[in-house]
Design a protein around this motif. Structure first.
Motif, PDB file in Angstrom:
ATOM      1  N   ALA A 133      20.806  34.079  37.862  1.00  0.00           N
ATOM      2  CA  ALA A 133      19.963  33.330  36.909  1.00  0.00           C
ATOM      3  C   ALA A 133      20.817  32.692  35.819  1.00  0.00           C
ATOM      4  N   GLY A 134      21.876  33.394  35.392  1.00  0.00           N
ATOM      5  CA  GLY A 134      22.700  32.888  34.286  1.00  0.00           C
ATOM      6  C   GLY A 134      23.911  32.089  34.730  1.00  0.00           C
ATOM      7  N   LYS A 135      24.073  31.926  36.051  1.00  0.00           N
ATOM      8  CA  LYS A 135      25.216  31.198  36.613  1.00  0.00           C
ATOM      9  C   LYS A 135      26.551  31.764  36.116  1.00  0.00           C
ATOM     10  N   TRP A 136      26.655  33.085  36.170  1.00  0.00           N
ATOM     11  CA  TRP A 136      27.880  33.729  35.687  1.00  0.00           C
ATOM     12  C   TRP A 136      29.032  33.493  36.647  1.00  0.00           C
ATOM     13  N   ARG A 137      30.235  33.717  36.080  1.00  0.00           N
ATOM     14  CA  ARG A 137      31.469  33.589  36.866  1.00  0.00           C
ATOM     15  C   ARG A 137      32.073  34.981  37.051  1.00  0.00           C
ATOM     16  N   PHE A 138      32.357  35.329  38.310  1.00  0.00           N
ATOM     17  CA  PHE A 138      32.914  36.645  38.643  1.00  0.00           C
ATOM     18  C   PHE A 138      34.314  36.500  39.216  1.00  0.00           C
ATOM     19  N   PHE A 139      35.243  37.303  38.706  1.00  0.00           N
ATOM     20  CA  PHE A 139      36.558  37.391  39.335  1.00  0.00           C
ATOM     21  C   PHE A 139      36.664  38.768  39.989  1.00  0.00           C
ATOM     22  N   PHE A 140      36.944  38.782  41.295  1.00  0.00           N
ATOM     23  CA  PHE A 140      37.092  40.035  42.040  1.00  0.00           C
ATOM     24  C   PHE A 140      38.584  40.316  42.180  1.00  0.00           C
ATOM     25  N   LEU A 141      39.074  41.366  41.541  1.00  0.00           N
ATOM     26  CA  LEU A 141      40.489  41.703  41.635  1.00  0.00           C
ATOM     27  C   LEU A 141      40.654  43.081  42.266  1.00  0.00           C
ATOM     28  N   GLY A 142      41.281  43.124  43.437  1.00  0.00           N
ATOM     29  CA  GLY A 142      41.554  44.428  44.047  1.00  0.00           C
ATOM     30  C   GLY A 142      41.269  44.457  45.526  1.00  0.00           C
ATOM     31  N   GLY A 143      41.576  45.573  46.115  1.00  0.00           N
ATOM     32  CA  GLY A 143      41.350  45.771  47.543  1.00  0.00           C
ATOM     33  C   GLY A 143      42.474  45.214  48.388  1.00  0.00           C
ATOM     34  N   LYS A 144      42.409  45.534  49.654  1.00  0.00           N
ATOM     35  CA  LYS A 144      43.436  45.045  50.589  1.00  0.00           C
ATOM     36  C   LYS A 144      43.303  43.526  50.732  1.00  0.00           C
ATOM     37  N   PRO A 145      44.420  42.830  51.089  1.00  0.00           N
ATOM     38  CA  PRO A 145      44.345  41.369  51.209  1.00  0.00           C
ATOM     39  C   PRO A 145      43.157  40.929  52.061  1.00  0.00           C
ATOM     40  N   GLY A 146      42.385  40.001  51.549  1.00  0.00           N
ATOM     41  CA  GLY A 146      41.238  39.456  52.279  1.00  0.00           C
ATOM     42  C   GLY A 146      39.910  40.129  51.960  1.00  0.00           C
ATOM     43  N   VAL A 147      39.969  41.389  51.500  1.00  0.00           N
ATOM     44  CA  VAL A 147      38.710  42.129  51.300  1.00  0.00           C
ATOM     45  C   VAL A 147      37.921  41.589  50.099  1.00  0.00           C
ATOM     46  N   ALA A 148      38.608  41.387  48.977  1.00  0.00           N
ATOM     47  CA  ALA A 148      37.906  40.877  47.786  1.00  0.00           C
ATOM     48  C   ALA A 148      37.321  39.496  48.072  1.00  0.00           C
ATOM     49  N   GLN A 149      38.095  38.682  48.827  1.00  0.00           N
ATOM     50  CA  GLN A 149      37.611  37.333  49.162  1.00  0.00           C
ATOM     51  C   GLN A 149      36.363  37.416  50.046  1.00  0.00           C
ATOM     52  N   GLN A 150      36.395  38.348  50.990  1.00  0.00           N
ATOM     53  CA  GLN A 150      35.245  38.542  51.879  1.00  0.00           C
ATOM     54  C   GLN A 150      34.022  38.999  51.054  1.00  0.00           C
ATOM     55  N   ALA A 151      34.260  39.901  50.114  1.00  0.00           N
ATOM     56  CA  ALA A 151      33.167  40.388  49.251  1.00  0.00           C
ATOM     57  C   ALA A 151      32.625  39.220  48.419  1.00  0.00           C
ATOM     58  N   ALA A 152      33.548  38.425  47.857  1.00  0.00           N
ATOM     59  CA  ALA A 152      33.138  37.293  47.021  1.00  0.00           C
ATOM     60  C   ALA A 152      32.342  36.276  47.846  1.00  0.00           C
ATOM     61  N   ASN A 153      32.793  36.010  49.075  1.00  0.00           N
ATOM     62  CA  ASN A 153      32.071  35.058  49.937  1.00  0.00           C
ATOM     63  C   ASN A 153      30.652  35.544  50.205  1.00  0.00           C
ATOM     64  N   GLN A 154      30.538  36.840  50.470  1.00  0.00           N
ATOM     65  CA  GLN A 154      29.223  37.421  50.757  1.00  0.00           C
ATOM     66  C   GLN A 154      28.298  37.260  49.547  1.00  0.00           C
ATOM     67  N   VAL A 155      28.836  37.583  48.371  1.00  0.00           N
ATOM     68  CA  VAL A 155      28.025  37.507  47.146  1.00  0.00           C
ATOM     69  C   VAL A 155      27.602  36.062  46.884  1.00  0.00           C
ATOM     70  N   CYS A 156      28.550  35.134  47.044  1.00  0.00           N
ATOM     71  CA  CYS A 156      28.234  33.734  46.753  1.00  0.00           C
ATOM     72  C   CYS A 156      27.264  33.150  47.772  1.00  0.00           C
ATOM     73  N   SER A 157      27.271  33.713  48.982  1.00  0.00           N
ATOM     74  CA  SER A 157      26.291  33.183  49.934  1.00  0.00           C
ATOM     75  C   SER A 157      24.900  33.770  49.638  1.00  0.00           C
ATOM     76  N   ASP A 158      24.844  35.023  49.164  1.00  0.00           N
ATOM     77  CA  ASP A 158      23.542  35.620  48.794  1.00  0.00           C
ATOM     78  C   ASP A 158      23.012  35.062  47.471  1.00  0.00           C
ATOM     79  N   TYR A 159      23.929  34.757  46.555  1.00  0.00           N
ATOM     80  CA  TYR A 159      23.534  34.271  45.214  1.00  0.00           C
ATOM     81  C   TYR A 159      24.330  33.008  44.900  1.00  0.00           C
TER      82      TYR A 159
END
Ligand code: UDP
Length: 258
Positions: A115-141
């Motif tokens: 609702a607020g159009k916030w910006r999230f930075f995901f830092l951590g996890g094995k290479p590719g995991v944070a990006q995969q999590a971020a992609n999932q979140v951005c596709s849901d929201y």
């Protein structure tokens, strides 16, 4: 004695002492919704806060690590992450509303962030995991703006990581480097985001590389047992739990906090 957390002086007077001290660590007794509300307020006012999701292991270890204890007690928000903390609060006569784990808290924030159009930075996890999590979140929201970086950078690469975060100007910085490294890292790099949260292995769950216990098992408060069966190497970490229990009973019956 812990330092006063940002903006909590007035809130304490209004809401009463909504905190419990477990083995010298002060844990908030807020519900998930109240915690999400505190975070929303910090994003809107842009006054940086740190959020620690404190599990029994972290509380136990902080008994031997004064710096960690100070870092946790000076965080603006400290949630009860784990059934062990919920149990301890009940033993000490100040029950918490509910378990507020990192991954549940983050998931509770997404609809508000959308609702607020916030910006999230995901830092951590094995290479590719944070990006995969971020992609999932951005596709849901789709209104949430995400950027990610893995958690296996060395000290020479760190300036580049910091530069990426600064340039992105996140509202929320999720740091999943494992506890307590993530708590130290957040405290050593203040002001990168309105809200910085140590989230442990949450990216693995958000990305689906680690499957969480089914809801039924979580409701029975047995997620820890499920994880232990799935990731047996965890027994070493969880071996601290009996000692945590004894210490909490020591605090309850003998008033010992260390
Ligand atoms: N991790 C990382 N960098 C490291 C070590 C660990 O990004 O140098 C990540 C790891 O990939 C995993 C998370 O930290 O995603 C594990 O954190 P922790 O064990 O504290 O989380 P929990 O599973 O207890 O929530």
């Amino acid at each position: 004695m812990c330092s006063l957390r940002y903006g909590q002086g007035v809130r304490w007077m209004l809401l009463g002492l909504k905190r419990v001290t477990i083995l010298g660590i002060t844990v908030d007794r807020y519900s998930m919704q109240e915690t999400a509300e505190q975070i929303r307020r910090a994003v809107e006012t842009r006054v940086p806060i740190r959020v620690v999701t404190a599990n029994p292991e972290m509380i136990y270890v902080s008994g031997r690590d004064q710096r960690l204890k100070q870092l946790i007690n000076s965080a603006e928000v400290v949630t009860a992450d784990g059934i062990g903390v919920v149990w301890a609060a009940r033993q000490l006569g100040s029950p918490v509303h509910e378990r507020v784990t990192g991954v549940d808290l983050v998931q509770a924030l997404f609809p508000i962030a959308h609702a607020g159009k916030w910006r999230f930075f995901f830092l951590g996890g094995k290479p590719g995991v944070a990006q995969q999590a971020a992609n999932q979140v951005c596709s849901d929201y789709p209104e949430i703006v995400c950027k990610a970086w893995h958690g296996y950078f060395n000290s020479e690469e760190e300036p580049q990581v910091l530069e990426q975060i600064r340039r992105f100007q996140p509202d929320i910085l999720l740091v999943g480097l494992g506890a307590p490294r993530q708590e130290y890292w957040i405290a050593e790099h203040p002001g990168l985001a309105s809200v910085s949260i140590g989230v442990g292995g949450s990216f693995d769950a958000l990305a689906g590389t680690v499957i969480r216990a089914p809801k039924r098992i979580r409701k029975l408060q047995l997620e820890w047992l499920y994880r232990l069966c799935k990731e047996p190497w965890r027994w070493k970490r969880q071996a601290v739990l009996p000692r945590f229990v004894l210490k909490v009973l020591g605090q309850r019956f003998l008033g010992k906090t260390s």
